[in-house]
Enzyme design. Sequence first.
Site, PDB file in Angstrom:
ATOM      1  N   ASP A 103       3.723  -1.740   1.183  1.00 29.63           N
ATOM      2  CA  ASP A 103       4.724  -0.741   0.818  1.00 29.63           C
ATOM      3  C   ASP A 103       4.064   0.625   0.634  1.00 29.63           C
ATOM      4  O   ASP A 103       2.883   0.721   0.313  1.00 29.63           O
ATOM      5  CB  ASP A 103       5.395  -1.095  -0.520  1.00 29.63           C
ATOM      6  CG  ASP A 103       6.109  -2.419  -0.462  1.00 29.63           C
ATOM      7  OD1 ASP A 103       6.568  -2.813   0.622  1.00 29.63           O
ATOM      8  OD2 ASP A 103       6.204  -3.057  -1.531  1.00 29.63           O
TER       9      ASP A 103
HETATM   10  N1  URA Z   1       4.613  -7.539  -1.642  1.00 27.89           N
HETATM   11  C1  URA Z   1       5.190  -6.395  -2.058  1.00 27.89           C
HETATM   12  O1  URA Z   1       6.113  -6.406  -2.850  1.00 27.89           O
HETATM   13  N2  URA Z   1       4.722  -5.238  -1.567  1.00 27.89           N
HETATM   14  C2  URA Z   1       3.681  -5.160  -0.701  1.00 27.89           C
HETATM   15  O2  URA Z   1       3.296  -4.057  -0.300  1.00 27.89           O
HETATM   16  C3  URA Z   1       3.096  -6.363  -0.283  1.00 27.89           C
HETATM   17  C4  URA Z   1       3.584  -7.534  -0.772  1.00 27.89           C
END
Ligand code: URA
Length: 237
Positions: A103
């Site tokens: 993310d």
């Molecule tokens: N899970 C999440 O919530 N965000 C990420 O970036 C990777 C795994």
Amino acid sequence: MRLQKFIAECGIASRRSAEKIIESGRVYVNGQLVDYMGFVVDEENDVVELDGRVIKPQVKKHYIMLNKPKNYVTTVSDDLGRPTVMNLVTDINARIYPVGRLDFDTTGLLIMTNDGDFANILTHPRHVVNKSYIARIDKPLDESQLERLRSGVELDGVMTAPAKAENIKRPQKGFEVKITIHEGRNRQVRRMLESVGVNVMSLKRISIGSLTLGNLPEGKWRRLSDAEIDKLRGKGK
Ligand code: URA
């Protein structure tokens, strides 16, 4: 590029032996026999055949790990003009791309490569590759919350696979949980933790399979060693 150089870059022969191969009449370009020196190949568009088989230059493969900072997208370009992880690896002269996603607001371990087969091993659901994260949360998880994560929680009506989950005891860092999953659903770790009733303040990926982030500083990258690449491919220990 001269035809003999092109053949050499396909990894077939040295330039000198490539000249002999050409003169012996084994090479066709776009269906036409080329058995003389001096022919120049358009590498993008010409089809070169040796003994009836199409040959292509080998592209050097790159394998790196980046410690992704917050506020970068893990795509090659971004319609909204946000910084992408590509901005952090400008000194690699090849079309590498991120393997999987983190993310915008997640930090930590991101692998990048231009080897599609390797990327496929790490991302295809058929190959189970564990990924571990450390989440900073607003309160510690009790045993029943940990158990729910360990048995799998429901997200969008579908159960997640069981996760590994344990509180980390580093009081100076606030409350942290280490969670290991092998699926890659959208914002999965954040949503799993929210579904058991805690808020995630920050999330960092610390390992992918056998590969750990170690002490690589945020925003920096390094090449993977051959041993690290082999282990991720599932070869070697
Ligand atoms: N899970 C999440 O919530 N965000 C990420 O970036 C990777 C795994």
